[in-house]
Design an enzyme around this catalytic site. Structure first.
Site, PDB file in Angstrom:
ATOM      1  N   ASP A  93       0.850  -1.180   0.000  1.00 11.99           N
ATOM      2  CA  ASP A  93       0.000   0.000   0.000  1.00 11.99           C
ATOM      3  C   ASP A  93       0.892   1.238   0.000  1.00 11.99           C
ATOM      4  OD1 ASP A  93       0.861   0.415   2.604  1.00 11.99           O
ATOM      5  OD2 ASP A  93      -0.994  -0.261   3.518  1.00 11.99           O
ATOM      6  N   ASP A 267      -7.789  -7.336   1.513  1.00 11.35           N
ATOM      7  CA  ASP A 267      -6.810  -7.467   2.588  1.00 11.35           C
ATOM      8  C   ASP A 267      -7.452  -6.957   3.863  1.00 11.35           C
ATOM      9  OD1 ASP A 267      -5.307  -4.765   3.745  1.00 11.35           O
ATOM     10  OD2 ASP A 267      -6.327  -4.435   1.836  1.00 11.35           O
TER      11      ASP A 267
END
Length: 376
Positions: A93, A267
């Site tokens: 990320d 996720d």
């Protein structure tokens, strides 16, 4: 495996999709759940166990890794795959969410975010270009644009400001990423819970022709119904031939309902965090191993499971470990939880291919509704 990044739809059932992402480091079967390896480790797990549980890809976090041990250090040590002994795909990320939620004394402007570390107070600057640079140093396979995530509820003007900023940052991130054969950069749809802002964000990102698209800024305080409504309204604007990733989600029910709407990737820290706090996810629903009812129960969590943590250890032993704060308790329950999440994904993939997704989901939800085994 493929030398280029490729996404192929293999089957659909309603809006639910089964597919494959092929990359040089491996194939990701979708719908996919990505265990969160925040600082280069999936907490309380050996990565060999994570792989054996069925994970094709894990997630790493720019914010945490840039602060400790440092992206340049990881690069000198061969990249995150070698550093952590995970030769398979990794998604990183951008660090934006953690800057907003963890960093001290942060200041945001068009350039990026200036903040102080929550660890030692040291000053750092994270721009779209620097985020992509860090992800390159980590050698991640799927990289995310830097975005600004607004917690809900929020005023429309604030949501629109952050969404427009995130679009400009997406363009800068894509330029910084350039062309990297075998890798991908995903854009992130923002816009809070405002339908026309979500739609505008999705349409403008789609026009950038990125390799994949994420839904960000959800599961940040809004009810599940709002999240699902946002998916219903926004996903049709995203290209059907590109993977769709719902960031930070979620509970098993969140995942099942989102797959039904066409999400391909997920996720969440929930299965690992819950495992460290004595909570098991099973086909019977959630089981709290802190409860005294388990203290004399010789039965495992689920004798039909393929996971050794689920099948081979008694509830009495798990209860003892949890109540004694033994590390093994966190390890076994995290193992159980990740194995359950991967089993959930595998079941949905098979059902989509067989054209029985709706019936399969009904069976899964019926198991949750029945609840855990009766106490002895």
């Amino acid at each position: 495996m493929s030398e280029t990044f490729q996404f192929k739809l293999l089957a659909t059932d309603g809006l639910a999709r089964r597919g494959e992402i092929s990359m040089p480091r491996g194939t990701i079967r979708t719908p996919a759940f990505m265990p969160v390896g925040t600082g280069g480790t999936v907490k309380a797990m050996y990565l060999d166990q994570v792989r054996d549980s069925g994970a094709d890809i894990i997630l790493g976090n720019v914010y945490h890794l840039m602060l400790r041990p440092g992206a340049e250090r990881v690069a000198r040590l061969g990249g995150l795959h070698d550093f952590a002994r995970w030769p398979h795909p990794i998604l990183t990320d951008s660090g934006g969410f953690q800057v907003m939620s963890l960093a001290n004394l942060r200041k945001l402007d068009e350039t990026g975010v200036t903040f102080r570390s929550h660890i030692d107070g040291s000053a750092h600057v994270l721009t779209p270009e620097r985020s992509i640079e860090i992800q390159g140093l980590l050698d991640s396979d799927i990289q995310m644009q830097l975005d600004e995530c607004v917690r809900l509820p929020a005023e429309r003007a604030e949501i629109e400001r952050a969404m427009e900023m995130s679009l400009r940052w997406a363009e800068r991130s894509a330029k910084a990423f350039g062309t990297q054969p075998g890798k991908a950069m995903f854009g992130i749809v923002q816009g809070g819970d405002v339908p026309d802002l979500r739609l505008r964000s999705a349409q403008r990102l789609a026009a950038m022709d990125l390799k994949g698209y994420a839904m960000g800024g959800l599961a940040v305080g809004e009810p599940q119904a709002v999240m699902l409504k946002t998916l219903d309204e926004t996903l049709p604007a995203l290209p059907s031939e590109k993977p769709r990733y719902l960031m930070g989600v979620g509970t098993p029910d969140d995942i099942v309902q989102s797959v039904a709407r066409g999400i391909d990737m997920f996720d969440c820290v929930m299965p690992t965090r819950a495992g460290r706090h004595g909570l098991a996810f099973t086909r019977f629903g959630k089981v709290n191993l802190k409860n005294a009812r388990h203290a004399d129960d010789h039965r495992p969590l689920d004798e039909a499971s393929d996971c050794p943590a689920t099948r081979d250890y008694s509830r009495a032993y798990l209860n003892h470990l949890v109540r004694s704060d033994e590390l093994l308790g966190a390890m076994l329950l995290t193992w159980n939880n990740l194995a359950y999440y991967q089993s959930l994904m595998a079941g949905m993939r098979a059902a989509i291919s067989a054209g029985t997704f709706e019936a399969h989901v009904a069976e899964v939800r019926e198991g949750w509704a029945r609840g855990d085994l009766a106490a002895l």
